[in-house]
Scaffold this active site. Structure first.
Site, PDB file in Angstrom:
ATOM      1  N   GLY A  11       0.816  -1.219   0.000  1.00 52.05           N
ATOM      2  CA  GLY A  11       0.000   0.000   0.000  1.00 52.05           C
ATOM      3  C   GLY A  11       0.842   1.257   0.000  1.00 52.05           C
ATOM      4  O   GLY A  11       2.077   1.212  -0.077  1.00 52.05           O
ATOM      5  N   PHE A  12       0.160   2.361   0.104  1.00 51.91           N
ATOM      6  CA  PHE A  12       0.795   3.681   0.072  1.00 51.91           C
ATOM      7  C   PHE A  12       1.787   3.841   1.236  1.00 51.91           C
ATOM      8  O   PHE A  12       3.013   3.961   1.031  1.00 51.91           O
ATOM      9  CB  PHE A  12      -0.333   4.720   0.099  1.00 51.91           C
ATOM     10  N   GLY A  37      -3.646  -2.588  -2.502  1.00 51.26           N
ATOM     11  CA  GLY A  37      -2.242  -2.202  -2.747  1.00 51.26           C
ATOM     12  C   GLY A  37      -1.741  -2.692  -4.096  1.00 51.26           C
ATOM     13  O   GLY A  37      -2.397  -3.475  -4.778  1.00 51.26           O
ATOM     14  N   LYS A  92     -13.043  -7.261   8.950  1.00 60.67           N
ATOM     15  CA  LYS A  92     -12.233  -8.454   9.205  1.00 60.67           C
ATOM     16  C   LYS A  92     -10.754  -8.117   9.379  1.00 60.67           C
ATOM     17  O   LYS A  92     -10.088  -8.649  10.258  1.00 60.67           O
ATOM     18  CB  LYS A  92     -12.418  -9.478   8.070  1.00 60.67           C
ATOM     19  N   TYR A 146     -15.110   0.982   9.192  1.00 62.78           N
ATOM     20  CA  TYR A 146     -13.708   1.398   9.360  1.00 62.78           C
ATOM     21  C   TYR A 146     -13.461   1.889  10.783  1.00 62.78           C
ATOM     22  O   TYR A 146     -12.559   1.398  11.474  1.00 62.78           O
ATOM     23  CB  TYR A 146     -13.392   2.501   8.355  1.00 62.78           C
ATOM     24  N   LYS A 150     -11.142  -0.063  13.768  1.00 65.60           N
ATOM     25  CA  LYS A 150      -9.919   0.505  14.356  1.00 65.60           C
ATOM     26  C   LYS A 150     -10.083   0.693  15.864  1.00 65.60           C
ATOM     27  O   LYS A 150      -9.127   0.529  16.618  1.00 65.60           O
ATOM     28  CB  LYS A 150      -9.586   1.832  13.680  1.00 65.60           C
ATOM     29  N   THR A 176      -3.085  11.554   5.410  1.00 63.32           N
ATOM     30  CA  THR A 176      -1.721  11.592   4.875  1.00 63.32           C
ATOM     31  C   THR A 176      -1.780  11.391   3.364  1.00 63.32           C
ATOM     32  O   THR A 176      -2.641  10.660   2.873  1.00 63.32           O
ATOM     33  CB  THR A 176      -0.879  10.490   5.553  1.00 63.32           C
ATOM     34  N   ARG A 187      -9.595   9.146  -2.295  1.00 62.22           N
ATOM     35  CA  ARG A 187      -9.379  10.160  -1.269  1.00 62.22           C
ATOM     36  C   ARG A 187      -9.135  11.499  -1.961  1.00 62.22           C
ATOM     37  O   ARG A 187      -8.847  11.578  -3.150  1.00 62.22           O
ATOM     38  CB  ARG A 187      -8.228   9.749  -0.341  1.00 62.22           C
TER      39      ARG A 187
HETATM   40  P1  NAD Z   1      -3.499   1.502   1.412  1.00 64.67           P
HETATM   41  O1  NAD Z   1      -4.848   1.035   1.005  1.00 64.67           O
HETATM   42  O2  NAD Z   1      -2.655   2.159   0.390  1.00 64.67           O
HETATM   43  O3  NAD Z   1      -2.667   0.291   2.033  1.00 64.67           O
HETATM   44  C1  NAD Z   1      -3.236  -0.705   2.815  1.00 64.67           C
HETATM   45  C2  NAD Z   1      -2.718  -2.039   2.342  1.00 64.67           C
HETATM   46  O4  NAD Z   1      -3.295  -3.104   3.136  1.00 64.67           O
HETATM   47  C3  NAD Z   1      -3.058  -2.350   0.880  1.00 64.67           C
HETATM   48  O5  NAD Z   1      -1.868  -2.648   0.179  1.00 64.67           O
HETATM   49  C4  NAD Z   1      -3.981  -3.560   0.960  1.00 64.67           C
HETATM   50  O6  NAD Z   1      -3.854  -4.415  -0.158  1.00 64.67           O
HETATM   51  C5  NAD Z   1      -3.529  -4.198   2.270  1.00 64.67           C
HETATM   52  N1  NAD Z   1      -4.532  -5.077   2.887  1.00 64.67           N
HETATM   53  C6  NAD Z   1      -5.833  -4.773   3.158  1.00 64.67           C
HETATM   54  N2  NAD Z   1      -6.444  -5.844   3.704  1.00 64.67           N
HETATM   55  C7  NAD Z   1      -5.513  -6.840   3.790  1.00 64.67           C
HETATM   56  C8  NAD Z   1      -5.521  -8.180   4.273  1.00 64.67           C
HETATM   57  N3  NAD Z   1      -6.639  -8.729   4.777  1.00 64.67           N
HETATM   58  N4  NAD Z   1      -4.383  -8.893   4.221  1.00 64.67           N
HETATM   59  C9  NAD Z   1      -3.248  -8.355   3.718  1.00 64.67           C
HETATM   60  N5  NAD Z   1      -3.168  -7.095   3.246  1.00 64.67           N
HETATM   61  C10 NAD Z   1      -4.294  -6.342   3.275  1.00 64.67           C
HETATM   62  O7  NAD Z   1      -3.693   2.466   2.684  1.00 64.67           O
HETATM   63  P2  NAD Z   1      -2.661   3.433   3.419  1.00 64.67           P
HETATM   64  O8  NAD Z   1      -3.132   4.818   3.236  1.00 64.67           O
HETATM   65  O9  NAD Z   1      -1.267   3.068   3.079  1.00 64.67           O
HETATM   66  O10 NAD Z   1      -2.955   3.058   4.951  1.00 64.67           O
HETATM   67  C11 NAD Z   1      -2.076   2.230   5.707  1.00 64.67           C
HETATM   68  C12 NAD Z   1      -2.602   2.121   7.129  1.00 64.67           C
HETATM   69  O11 NAD Z   1      -2.649   3.419   7.738  1.00 64.67           O
HETATM   70  C13 NAD Z   1      -4.032   1.569   7.209  1.00 64.67           C
HETATM   71  O12 NAD Z   1      -4.135   0.719   8.334  1.00 64.67           O
HETATM   72  C14 NAD Z   1      -4.885   2.796   7.389  1.00 64.67           C
HETATM   73  O13 NAD Z   1      -6.081   2.498   8.069  1.00 64.67           O
HETATM   74  C15 NAD Z   1      -3.954   3.684   8.213  1.00 64.67           C
HETATM   75  N6  NAD Z   1      -4.293   5.110   8.028  1.00 64.67           N
HETATM   76  C16 NAD Z   1      -3.956   5.767   6.889  1.00 64.67           C
HETATM   77  C17 NAD Z   1      -4.295   7.098   6.736  1.00 64.67           C
HETATM   78  C18 NAD Z   1      -3.919   7.894   5.506  1.00 64.67           C
HETATM   79  O14 NAD Z   1      -4.300   9.057   5.429  1.00 64.67           O
HETATM   80  N7  NAD Z   1      -3.178   7.363   4.554  1.00 64.67           N
HETATM   81  C19 NAD Z   1      -5.002   7.753   7.756  1.00 64.67           C
HETATM   82  C20 NAD Z   1      -5.348   7.041   8.900  1.00 64.67           C
HETATM   83  C21 NAD Z   1      -4.962   5.722   9.037  1.00 64.67           C
HETATM   84  N1  UDP Z   2     -13.810  15.180  -0.724  1.00 67.64           N
HETATM   85  C1  UDP Z   2     -14.211  16.084  -1.703  1.00 67.64           C
HETATM   86  N2  UDP Z   2     -14.062  15.727  -3.009  1.00 67.64           N
HETATM   87  C2  UDP Z   2     -13.535  14.532  -3.389  1.00 67.64           C
HETATM   88  C3  UDP Z   2     -13.116  13.629  -2.396  1.00 67.64           C
HETATM   89  C4  UDP Z   2     -13.271  13.977  -1.060  1.00 67.64           C
HETATM   90  O1  UDP Z   2     -14.694  17.189  -1.400  1.00 67.64           O
HETATM   91  O2  UDP Z   2     -13.437  14.297  -4.620  1.00 67.64           O
HETATM   92  C5  UDP Z   2     -13.931  15.582   0.696  1.00 67.64           C
HETATM   93  C6  UDP Z   2     -14.639  14.576   1.586  1.00 67.64           C
HETATM   94  O3  UDP Z   2     -16.041  14.752   1.569  1.00 67.64           O
HETATM   95  C7  UDP Z   2     -14.021  14.917   2.951  1.00 67.64           C
HETATM   96  C8  UDP Z   2     -12.594  15.365   2.600  1.00 67.64           C
HETATM   97  O4  UDP Z   2     -12.617  15.690   1.211  1.00 67.64           O
HETATM   98  O5  UDP Z   2     -14.716  16.007   3.522  1.00 67.64           O
HETATM   99  C9  UDP Z   2     -11.538  14.291   2.834  1.00 67.64           C
HETATM  100  O6  UDP Z   2     -12.001  13.112   2.231  1.00 67.64           O
HETATM  101  P1  UDP Z   2     -11.121  11.786   2.109  1.00 67.64           P
HETATM  102  O7  UDP Z   2     -11.944  10.790   1.378  1.00 67.64           O
HETATM  103  O8  UDP Z   2      -9.799  12.129   1.550  1.00 67.64           O
HETATM  104  O9  UDP Z   2     -10.861  11.283   3.603  1.00 67.64           O
HETATM  105  P2  UDP Z   2     -11.628  11.375   5.002  1.00 67.64           P
HETATM  106  O10 UDP Z   2     -10.862  12.384   5.765  1.00 67.64           O
HETATM  107  O11 UDP Z   2     -13.053  11.815   4.804  1.00 67.64           O
HETATM  108  O12 UDP Z   2     -11.509  10.012   5.551  1.00 67.64           O
END
Ligand code: NAD
Ligand code: UDP
Length: 310
Positions: A11-12, A37, A92, A146, A150, A176, A187
Protein backbone atom coordinates in the site's frame (compact mmCIF):
# COMPACT_ATOMS: atom_id res chain seq x y z
CA UNK A 1 19.74 -4.73 12.49
CA UNK A 2 16.20 -5.84 13.30
CA UNK A 3 13.92 -8.25 11.47
CA UNK A 4 10.56 -6.56 10.87
CA UNK A 5 7.23 -7.69 9.41
CA UNK A 6 5.17 -4.98 7.68
CA UNK A 7 1.56 -5.83 6.79
CA UNK A 8 -0.10 -3.71 4.11
CA UNK A 9 3.37 -3.46 2.55
CA UNK A 10 2.12 -2.97 -1.04
CA UNK A 11 0.00 0.00 0.00
CA UNK A 12 0.80 3.68 0.07
CA UNK A 13 2.21 4.03 3.60
CA UNK A 14 3.38 0.42 3.93
CA UNK A 15 5.65 0.63 0.88
CA UNK A 16 7.25 3.90 2.03
CA UNK A 17 7.76 2.43 5.48
CA UNK A 18 9.46 -0.66 4.00
CA UNK A 19 11.82 1.60 2.01
CA UNK A 20 12.71 3.60 5.12
CA UNK A 21 13.32 0.53 7.28
CA UNK A 22 15.52 -1.01 4.56
CA UNK A 23 17.47 2.26 4.28
CA UNK A 24 17.92 2.15 8.08
CA UNK A 25 19.60 -1.26 7.70
CA UNK A 26 16.80 -3.59 8.81
CA UNK A 27 15.59 -6.83 7.28
CA UNK A 28 11.99 -6.38 6.13
CA UNK A 29 9.32 -8.95 5.34
CA UNK A 30 6.41 -7.35 3.50
CA UNK A 31 2.98 -8.96 3.57
CA UNK A 32 -0.10 -7.96 1.58
CA UNK A 33 -3.03 -9.57 -0.25
CA UNK A 34 -3.15 -6.66 -2.75
CA UNK A 35 -6.84 -5.93 -2.14
CA UNK A 36 -6.06 -2.22 -2.53
CA UNK A 37 -2.24 -2.20 -2.75
CA UNK A 38 0.02 -2.58 -5.76
CA UNK A 39 3.32 -4.46 -5.82
CA UNK A 40 4.78 -1.82 -8.16
CA UNK A 41 4.97 0.34 -5.01
CA UNK A 42 7.63 -2.09 -3.81
CA UNK A 43 9.84 -1.68 -6.90
CA UNK A 44 12.71 -0.20 -4.86
CA UNK A 45 12.26 -2.66 -1.99
CA UNK A 46 12.43 -5.68 -4.33
CA UNK A 47 15.90 -4.51 -5.42
CA UNK A 48 17.08 -4.76 -1.83
CA UNK A 49 18.74 -7.96 -0.58
CA UNK A 50 17.14 -7.57 2.85
CA UNK A 51 13.57 -7.55 1.53
CA UNK A 52 11.15 -10.40 0.94
CA UNK A 53 7.45 -10.38 0.12
CA UNK A 54 4.68 -12.76 1.18
CA UNK A 55 1.34 -12.53 -0.58
CA UNK A 56 -1.05 -13.37 2.24
CA UNK A 57 -4.39 -12.33 3.70
CA UNK A 58 -3.64 -11.38 7.32
CA UNK A 59 -7.11 -12.40 8.45
CA UNK A 60 -5.85 -16.00 8.01
CA UNK A 61 -3.23 -17.66 10.25
CA UNK A 62 0.18 -16.08 9.62
CA UNK A 63 3.32 -18.19 9.57
CA UNK A 64 6.71 -16.50 9.54
CA UNK A 65 9.78 -18.62 10.19
CA UNK A 66 12.64 -17.32 12.32
CA UNK A 67 12.72 -14.49 14.82
CA UNK A 68 10.93 -11.17 14.49
CA UNK A 69 11.80 -8.02 16.42
CA UNK A 70 8.75 -6.01 15.33
CA UNK A 71 5.36 -6.49 13.69
CA UNK A 72 3.95 -3.33 12.08
CA UNK A 73 0.29 -3.81 11.17
CA UNK A 74 -0.73 -1.42 8.38
CA UNK A 75 -3.03 -3.72 6.41
CA UNK A 76 -6.53 -2.29 6.07
CA UNK A 77 -8.86 -0.79 3.55
CA UNK A 78 -8.13 2.90 4.10
CA UNK A 79 -9.98 5.00 1.53
CA UNK A 80 -13.63 5.78 2.35
CA UNK A 81 -14.52 4.75 -1.22
CA UNK A 82 -12.84 1.34 -0.84
CA UNK A 83 -14.03 0.60 2.68
CA UNK A 84 -17.62 1.45 1.84
CA UNK A 85 -17.35 -0.98 -1.10
CA UNK A 86 -15.84 -3.70 1.11
CA UNK A 87 -17.24 -3.20 4.62
CA UNK A 88 -16.87 -6.85 5.67
CA UNK A 89 -13.24 -7.08 4.52
CA UNK A 90 -12.61 -3.83 6.40
CA UNK A 91 -14.08 -5.15 9.63
CA UNK A 92 -12.23 -8.45 9.20
CA UNK A 93 -8.80 -6.92 8.67
CA UNK A 94 -9.26 -4.56 11.63
CA UNK A 95 -10.51 -7.33 13.91
CA UNK A 96 -9.22 -10.73 12.69
CA UNK A 97 -6.10 -9.29 11.01
CA UNK A 98 -5.20 -7.41 14.17
CA UNK A 99 -5.81 -10.57 16.21
CA UNK A 100 -3.57 -12.70 13.95
CA UNK A 101 -0.76 -10.15 13.85
CA UNK A 102 -0.93 -9.66 17.63
CA UNK A 103 -0.76 -13.44 18.09
CA UNK A 104 2.32 -13.53 15.86
CA UNK A 105 3.97 -10.68 17.80
CA UNK A 106 3.29 -12.50 21.08
CA UNK A 107 4.71 -15.77 19.70
CA UNK A 108 7.89 -13.97 18.53
CA UNK A 109 8.09 -11.63 21.54
CA UNK A 110 8.17 -8.74 19.05
CA UNK A 111 7.24 -5.08 19.48
CA UNK A 112 3.83 -4.44 17.88
CA UNK A 113 2.74 -1.25 16.11
CA UNK A 114 -0.89 -0.70 15.20
CA UNK A 115 -1.86 1.95 12.65
CA UNK A 116 -5.05 3.40 14.02
CA UNK A 117 -6.74 6.49 12.69
CA UNK A 118 -8.19 9.89 13.44
CA UNK A 119 -11.52 8.21 12.62
CA UNK A 120 -11.57 6.80 16.15
CA UNK A 121 -12.68 10.36 17.03
CA UNK A 122 -15.50 10.16 14.44
CA UNK A 123 -17.17 13.49 13.69
CA UNK A 124 -15.45 15.25 16.59
CA UNK A 125 -17.13 17.71 18.92
CA UNK A 126 -13.78 19.14 20.02
CA UNK A 127 -11.19 20.60 17.69
CA UNK A 128 -8.25 19.94 17.66
CA UNK A 129 -8.48 16.37 18.92
CA UNK A 130 -6.20 15.36 21.79
CA UNK A 131 -5.59 11.66 22.49
CA UNK A 132 -7.86 11.68 25.55
CA UNK A 133 -10.91 12.77 23.53
CA UNK A 134 -13.13 9.68 23.29
CA UNK A 135 -14.81 10.47 20.03
CA UNK A 136 -18.23 10.75 18.48
CA UNK A 137 -18.71 7.59 16.41
CA UNK A 138 -21.92 5.98 15.15
CA UNK A 139 -21.58 2.16 15.45
CA UNK A 140 -24.26 1.64 12.79
CA UNK A 141 -23.28 4.48 10.47
CA UNK A 142 -21.95 4.38 6.88
CA UNK A 143 -18.32 4.76 8.04
CA UNK A 144 -18.62 2.46 11.03
CA UNK A 145 -16.97 -0.54 9.33
CA UNK A 146 -13.71 1.40 9.36
CA UNK A 147 -14.06 3.47 12.53
CA UNK A 148 -15.21 0.62 14.71
CA UNK A 149 -12.69 -1.86 13.28
CA UNK A 150 -9.92 0.50 14.36
CA UNK A 151 -11.51 1.17 17.75
CA UNK A 152 -11.80 -2.60 18.28
CA UNK A 153 -8.19 -2.98 17.06
CA UNK A 154 -6.96 -0.47 19.63
CA UNK A 155 -8.86 -2.29 22.34
CA UNK A 156 -7.35 -5.64 21.31
CA UNK A 157 -3.86 -4.12 21.32
CA UNK A 158 -4.52 -2.83 24.83
CA UNK A 159 -5.70 -6.30 25.91
CA UNK A 160 -2.52 -7.98 24.59
CA UNK A 161 -0.48 -5.40 26.44
CA UNK A 162 -2.37 -5.96 29.70
CA UNK A 163 -2.75 -9.74 29.55
CA UNK A 164 0.45 -10.76 27.77
CA UNK A 165 2.71 -7.83 28.57
CA UNK A 166 3.22 -7.26 24.83
CA UNK A 167 5.30 -4.21 23.94
CA UNK A 168 2.84 -2.13 21.90
CA UNK A 169 2.58 1.17 19.99
CA UNK A 170 -0.59 2.80 18.66
CA UNK A 171 -0.34 5.52 16.00
CA UNK A 172 -3.53 7.50 15.36
CA UNK A 173 -2.80 8.61 11.82
CA UNK A 174 -4.47 11.73 10.40
CA UNK A 175 -4.99 12.35 6.64
CA UNK A 176 -1.72 11.59 4.88
CA UNK A 177 -0.93 12.01 1.18
CA UNK A 178 1.93 11.66 -1.27
CA UNK A 179 3.38 9.64 -4.15
CA UNK A 180 2.11 6.04 -4.50
CA UNK A 181 -1.47 6.87 -3.62
CA UNK A 182 -3.58 5.32 -6.35
CA UNK A 183 -5.15 7.82 -8.73
CA UNK A 184 -8.42 5.93 -8.29
CA UNK A 185 -7.98 5.80 -4.51
CA UNK A 186 -10.98 8.11 -4.05
CA UNK A 187 -9.38 10.16 -1.27
CA UNK A 188 -9.45 13.87 -1.80
CA UNK A 189 -5.88 14.66 -2.87
CA UNK A 190 -5.54 12.05 -5.64
CA UNK A 191 -9.07 12.97 -6.81
CA UNK A 192 -8.30 16.69 -6.99
CA UNK A 193 -4.87 16.12 -8.54
CA UNK A 194 -6.27 13.88 -11.29
CA UNK A 195 -9.09 16.35 -12.00
CA UNK A 196 -6.76 19.37 -12.08
CA UNK A 197 -4.24 17.61 -14.32
CA UNK A 198 -6.91 16.57 -16.83
CA UNK A 199 -8.71 19.92 -16.91
CA UNK A 200 -11.86 18.59 -15.24
CA UNK A 201 -13.72 20.43 -12.50
CA UNK A 202 -12.64 19.57 -8.98
CA UNK A 203 -15.48 17.82 -7.15
CA UNK A 204 -15.88 19.46 -3.76
CA UNK A 205 -18.37 17.53 -1.64
CA UNK A 206 -20.91 19.61 0.27
CA UNK A 207 -20.19 23.30 0.79
CA UNK A 208 -16.45 22.55 1.10
CA UNK A 209 -16.23 24.24 4.50
CA UNK A 210 -15.43 20.94 6.25
CA UNK A 211 -11.78 20.77 7.33
CA UNK A 212 -8.93 18.28 7.22
CA UNK A 213 -5.25 18.57 8.16
CA UNK A 214 -2.92 16.97 5.63
CA UNK A 215 0.43 15.36 6.44
CA UNK A 216 3.06 14.64 3.78
CA UNK A 217 4.17 11.01 3.62
CA UNK A 218 7.86 11.56 4.52
CA UNK A 219 6.81 13.32 7.74
CA UNK A 220 4.39 10.49 8.55
CA UNK A 221 7.06 7.81 8.04
CA UNK A 222 9.47 9.71 10.32
CA UNK A 223 6.69 9.92 12.92
CA UNK A 224 5.92 6.20 12.74
CA UNK A 225 9.59 5.28 13.05
CA UNK A 226 10.00 7.68 16.01
CA UNK A 227 7.01 6.05 17.70
CA UNK A 228 8.35 2.55 17.07
CA UNK A 229 11.72 3.54 18.54
CA UNK A 230 10.10 5.16 21.60
CA UNK A 231 8.71 3.36 24.61
CA UNK A 232 5.28 5.06 24.44
CA UNK A 233 2.60 2.39 24.85
CA UNK A 234 -0.37 4.78 24.79
CA UNK A 235 -1.98 6.04 21.53
CA UNK A 236 -0.22 8.97 19.88
CA UNK A 237 -1.67 11.29 17.22
CA UNK A 238 0.60 11.45 14.17
CA UNK A 239 -0.34 14.09 11.63
CA UNK A 240 0.06 17.68 10.57
CA UNK A 241 -1.97 20.29 12.45
CA UNK A 242 -2.19 22.70 9.50
CA UNK A 243 -5.99 22.68 9.14
CA UNK A 244 -7.61 23.68 5.82
CA UNK A 245 -11.10 23.73 4.42
CA UNK A 246 -11.67 21.49 1.40
CA UNK A 247 -12.40 24.67 -0.60
CA UNK A 248 -8.94 25.99 0.31
CA UNK A 249 -7.38 22.66 -0.66
CA UNK A 250 -9.14 22.75 -4.05
CA UNK A 251 -7.85 26.26 -4.75
CA UNK A 252 -4.33 25.28 -3.74
CA UNK A 253 -4.33 22.21 -6.01
CA UNK A 254 -5.52 24.36 -8.95
CA UNK A 255 -2.78 26.87 -8.19
CA UNK A 256 0.04 24.31 -7.81
CA UNK A 257 -0.95 22.51 -11.04
CA UNK A 258 -1.54 25.81 -12.86
CA UNK A 259 -4.79 24.23 -14.01
CA UNK A 260 -7.69 25.66 -16.00
CA UNK A 261 -10.12 23.53 -13.97
CA UNK A 262 -13.03 25.03 -12.06
CA UNK A 263 -14.80 23.71 -8.98
CA UNK A 264 -18.19 21.97 -8.80
CA UNK A 265 -20.02 20.98 -5.67
CA UNK A 266 -21.41 17.47 -5.22
CA UNK A 267 -23.44 15.92 -2.46
CA UNK A 268 -21.65 15.51 0.86
CA UNK A 269 -21.25 11.80 1.73
CA UNK A 270 -23.31 10.89 4.82
CA UNK A 271 -21.61 11.51 8.17
CA UNK A 272 -18.58 13.15 6.56
CA UNK A 273 -16.69 14.61 9.57
CA UNK A 274 -16.99 18.41 9.74
CA UNK A 275 -13.61 19.11 11.29
CA UNK A 276 -10.39 17.21 11.83
CA UNK A 277 -7.13 18.47 13.25
CA UNK A 278 -4.64 16.59 15.42
CA UNK A 279 -3.38 17.94 18.71
CA UNK A 280 0.22 16.78 18.32
CA UNK A 281 1.58 18.03 21.66
CA UNK A 282 2.17 14.45 22.79
CA UNK A 283 4.12 13.50 19.64
CA UNK A 284 6.19 16.67 20.05
CA UNK A 285 7.03 16.11 23.70
CA UNK A 286 7.30 12.30 23.83
CA UNK A 287 8.69 11.49 20.38
CA UNK A 288 10.52 14.75 19.68
CA UNK A 289 8.74 14.69 16.30
CA UNK A 290 6.81 17.21 14.29
CA UNK A 291 6.06 17.51 10.58
CA UNK A 292 8.03 19.98 8.51
CA UNK A 293 6.82 19.68 4.90
CA UNK A 294 4.35 22.45 3.97
CA UNK A 295 1.13 21.55 2.15
CA UNK A 296 2.27 23.46 -0.94
CA UNK A 297 5.64 21.61 -1.10
CA UNK A 298 4.05 18.25 -0.40
CA UNK A 299 1.44 18.85 -3.10
CA UNK A 300 4.15 19.79 -5.60
CA UNK A 301 5.99 16.52 -4.98
CA UNK A 302 2.79 14.47 -5.08
CA UNK A 303 1.59 16.10 -8.28
CA UNK A 304 4.86 15.26 -10.00
CA UNK A 305 4.06 11.62 -9.25
CA UNK A 306 0.39 11.86 -10.25
CA UNK A 307 1.38 13.60 -13.49
CA UNK A 308 3.39 10.54 -14.52
CA UNK A 309 0.32 8.37 -13.92
CA UNK A 310 -2.62 10.22 -15.55
P1 NAD B 1 -3.50 1.50 1.41
O1 NAD B 1 -4.85 1.03 1.00
O2 NAD B 1 -2.65 2.16 0.39
O3 NAD B 1 -2.67 0.29 2.03
C1 NAD B 1 -3.24 -0.70 2.82
C2 NAD B 1 -2.72 -2.04 2.34
O4 NAD B 1 -3.29 -3.10 3.14
C3 NAD B 1 -3.06 -2.35 0.88
O5 NAD B 1 -1.87 -2.65 0.18
C4 NAD B 1 -3.98 -3.56 0.96
O6 NAD B 1 -3.85 -4.42 -0.16
C5 NAD B 1 -3.53 -4.20 2.27
N1 NAD B 1 -4.53 -5.08 2.89
C6 NAD B 1 -5.83 -4.77 3.16
N2 NAD B 1 -6.44 -5.84 3.70
C7 NAD B 1 -5.51 -6.84 3.79
C8 NAD B 1 -5.52 -8.18 4.27
N3 NAD B 1 -6.64 -8.73 4.78
N4 NAD B 1 -4.38 -8.89 4.22
C9 NAD B 1 -3.25 -8.35 3.72
N5 NAD B 1 -3.17 -7.10 3.25
C10 NAD B 1 -4.29 -6.34 3.28
O7 NAD B 1 -3.69 2.47 2.68
P2 NAD B 1 -2.66 3.43 3.42
O8 NAD B 1 -3.13 4.82 3.24
O9 NAD B 1 -1.27 3.07 3.08
O10 NAD B 1 -2.95 3.06 4.95
C11 NAD B 1 -2.08 2.23 5.71
C12 NAD B 1 -2.60 2.12 7.13
O11 NAD B 1 -2.65 3.42 7.74
C13 NAD B 1 -4.03 1.57 7.21
O12 NAD B 1 -4.13 0.72 8.33
C14 NAD B 1 -4.89 2.80 7.39
O13 NAD B 1 -6.08 2.50 8.07
C15 NAD B 1 -3.95 3.68 8.21
N6 NAD B 1 -4.29 5.11 8.03
C16 NAD B 1 -3.96 5.77 6.89
C17 NAD B 1 -4.30 7.10 6.74
C18 NAD B 1 -3.92 7.89 5.51
O14 NAD B 1 -4.30 9.06 5.43
N7 NAD B 1 -3.18 7.36 4.55
C19 NAD B 1 -5.00 7.75 7.76
C20 NAD B 1 -5.35 7.04 8.90
C21 NAD B 1 -4.96 5.72 9.04
N1 UDP C 1 -13.81 15.18 -0.72
C1 UDP C 1 -14.21 16.08 -1.70
N2 UDP C 1 -14.06 15.73 -3.01
C2 UDP C 1 -13.54 14.53 -3.39
C3 UDP C 1 -13.12 13.63 -2.40
C4 UDP C 1 -13.27 13.98 -1.06
O1 UDP C 1 -14.69 17.19 -1.40
O2 UDP C 1 -13.44 14.30 -4.62
C5 UDP C 1 -13.93 15.58 0.70
C6 UDP C 1 -14.64 14.58 1.59
O3 UDP C 1 -16.04 14.75 1.57
C7 UDP C 1 -14.02 14.92 2.95
C8 UDP C 1 -12.59 15.37 2.60
O4 UDP C 1 -12.62 15.69 1.21
O5 UDP C 1 -14.72 16.01 3.52
C9 UDP C 1 -11.54 14.29 2.83
O6 UDP C 1 -12.00 13.11 2.23
P1 UDP C 1 -11.12 11.79 2.11
O7 UDP C 1 -11.94 10.79 1.38
O8 UDP C 1 -9.80 12.13 1.55
O9 UDP C 1 -10.86 11.28 3.60
P2 UDP C 1 -11.63 11.37 5.00
O10 UDP C 1 -10.86 12.38 5.76
O11 UDP C 1 -13.05 11.81 4.80
O12 UDP C 1 -11.51 10.01 5.55
Amino acid sequence: MSRILVTGAAGFLGSHLCDQLLADGHEVIGMDNRVSGQTENLGDAFDHKNFSFHEHDVTEFIHVSGDLDAVLHLASLASPVFYREHPIKTLKVGALGTHKTLGLAKEKDATYLFTSTSEVYGDPEVNPQPEDYRGNVDPYGPRSCYDESKRYGESLVRAYRDEHDLDVRVARIFNTYGPRMRLDDGRVIPNFAKQALTGKDLTVYGDGEQTRSFCYVSDMIDGLVALLESDVQEPVNVGNSDERTINQLAELVIDVTDSVSGITHEELPPQDPQVRRPDISKARSELGWEPDVSLRDGLRQSIEYFESRV
